[in-house]
Scaffold this active site. Structure first.
Site, short mmCIF file in Angstrom:
data_model
loop_
_atom_site.label_atom_id
_atom_site.label_comp_id
_atom_site.label_asym_id
_atom_site.label_seq_id
_atom_site.Cartn_x
_atom_site.Cartn_y
_atom_site.Cartn_z
CG ASN A 10 -1.92 1.08 1.25
OD1 ASN A 10 -1.89 1.97 0.38
ND2 ASN A 10 -2.83 1.04 2.20
NE ARG A 84 -6.49 1.18 -0.30
CZ ARG A 84 -6.69 2.18 0.54
NH1 ARG A 84 -5.74 2.52 1.40
NH2 ARG A 84 -7.83 2.82 0.56
CG HIS A 173 -13.79 3.01 2.34
ND1 HIS A 173 -14.60 3.93 2.95
CD2 HIS A 173 -12.52 3.31 2.69
CE1 HIS A 173 -13.84 4.78 3.65
NE2 HIS A 173 -12.58 4.42 3.51
NE ARG A 234 -11.47 12.08 4.26
CZ ARG A 234 -11.33 10.84 3.81
NH1 ARG A 234 -12.08 10.42 2.82
NH2 ARG A 234 -10.44 10.04 4.33
CD GLU A 327 -13.05 -3.56 12.54
OE1 GLU A 327 -12.08 -3.79 13.29
OE2 GLU A 327 -12.92 -3.37 11.32
CD GLU A 378 -9.52 -1.39 3.54
OE1 GLU A 378 -9.20 -0.99 4.66
OE2 GLU A 378 -9.75 -0.66 2.58
#
Ligand code: AMP
Length: 401
Positions: A10, A84, A173, A234, A327, A378
């Protein structure tokens, strides 16, 4: 063919993260990362240990330092490298073996993700140079959402902006929503990823998604990852005329407005305190009004988004919470679900609060559609997709003799 190793990379604008994964395993074999790249403070660390200085290292220098460590910790050859990549535009509807055409495609989509795609590309190029004999795969954050129908992905703007300039909703996502929906199907005894799911990925970035039989039908993020839910820093959705209003009334230019909406808003802006949900929960418990408001807006707006997305599905088999907040924050789940009784979703408060950290579980009350908490992974999704592609296109991936 079992127990194959995948190196998941990544590459970010100032960091690069590596994870060595074994096929079918939920735990990484080895993890390493380098941070603050291209600065005198650049450093790397691995296996949860101390950081080591690597002054002025760029992506390639960092990989050069990290790859021998990966080799030391792998007890076999790496079958494939999975990268990714944030934006695949409309060109990439699934994972792809990286060749010149794919590299050009990632570059062509860079205007849609100017911070991310060039950084992803430098990770890919460095890995290709250093591991030339291992096939490399790109897994796109946007690809999962390419199944959205036009009525979900088009903005009500003149056609030319879409047809010529690619202005549409893409969603992000994707690897996370795909992974948790698949896990939800397994956990509820369905076969082949079947089921009608709403999913809420709540981390620093947040997005919701409607998934039918493994396909994204609609999602909250749009052209960029700013649209939709309230996030850490954001804003999510605001009146699109806010830009003009701020320019007219405060004289703000575009970089200032972008800074406001991406870095100073969300939980941080509303609370005036923090973008971190743990800190906000603590402050709320101590009577901090800003923290209370921020959490309430976050949960209400999430519930509103989920209720809106429900119309993309024929019925609802369940709702999935994932990401650091989804989670771990029983409070966020409870407050969000307090707004969703209209959809028949009802939480069991004891099961909700009893769920241990990092554990998958079901928290619905009797009679409610399933409500699942599923830790996202991921990297595992990228590893599995890379291997699936390798098996599907073996001839193209053979190394030249
Ligand atoms: P992520 O980007 O997925 O790592 O998620 C980061 C977010 O998860 C931050 O807002 C954290 O405060 C939040 N988070 C992590 N652990 C907890 C926890 N135990 N309770 C509440 N929020 C948490």
């Amino acid at each position: 063919m079992r127990d194959r190793l995948v190196l998941v990379i990544n590459g970010g604008s100032s960091s690069i993260k590596l994870a060595l994964r074994k096929q079918g395993s939920s735990e990484p074999v080895f993890e390493a990362q380098a941070e603050r790249l291209n600065t005198p403070q650049a450093s790397y660390s691995y296996a949860g240990g101390d950081s080591h200085s690597l002054p002025d290292a760029d992506t390639k220098a960092a990989l050069n330092a990290l790859l021998p460590l990966v080799e030391q910790h792998s007890n076999g050859p790496i079958s494939v490298v999975g990268h990714r990549v944030v934006h695949g535009g409309e060109q990439f509807t699934g994972a792809r073996l990286i060749d010149d055409e794919v590299l050009a495609g990632i570059e062509a989509n860079a205007p849609l993700a100017p911070l991310h795609n060039p950084a992803n590309l430098s990770g890919i190029r460095a890995a290709m140079a250093l591991l030339p004999d291992i096939p490399q795969v790109a897994v796109f954050d946007t690809a999962f959402h390419q199944s959205m129908p036009p009525h979900a992905f088009r903005y009500a703007l003149p056609d030319e902006l879409y047809a010529v300039h690619g202005v549409r909703r893409y969603g992000f996502h994707g690897t996370s929503h795909q992974y948790v929906a698949n896990q939800a199907s397994l956990l509820t005894g369905r076969k082949d990823g079947k089921g009608a799911w709403l999913s809420a990925h709540l981390g620093n970035g947040c997005s919701s998604c409607a998934i039918l039989d493994g396909k994204s039908m609609d999602t909250s993020m749009g052209l960029t990852p700013l649209e939709g839910l309230v996030m850490g820093t954001r804003s999510g959705d605001v009146d699109p005329n806010l830009h003009a209003h701020l320019a007219r009334t405060l004289g703000w230019d575009l970089p200032r407005i972008e800074q406001l909406l991406n870095r100073e808003s969300g939980l941080l802006g509303l609370s005036g305190l923090s973008n971190d949900m743990r800190e906000l929960e603590q402050a709320r418990a101590n009577g901090h009004g800003g923290a209370q408001l921020a959490i309430e807006v976050f949960c209400y707006r999430l519930a509103r988004s989920l209720a809106g997305l429900a119309i993309a599905l024929p019925h609802i088999d369940g709702l999935i919470f994932t990401g650091g907040i989804g989670e771990n924050s029983a409070l966020t789940r409870a407050l969000t679900l307090s707004h969703l009784g209209v959809m028949g979703l009802r939480v069991d408060p004891d099961r909700n609060s009893a769920l241990a950290r990092g554990e998958a579980g079901r928290i619905e009350a009797t009679g409610s559609p399933a409500i699942l908490v599923i830790p996202t992974d991921e990297e595992r999704q990228i590893a599995e997709e890379s291997l699936t592609l390798l098996d599907r296109e073996p001839t193209r991936t053979e190394s030249p003799a």
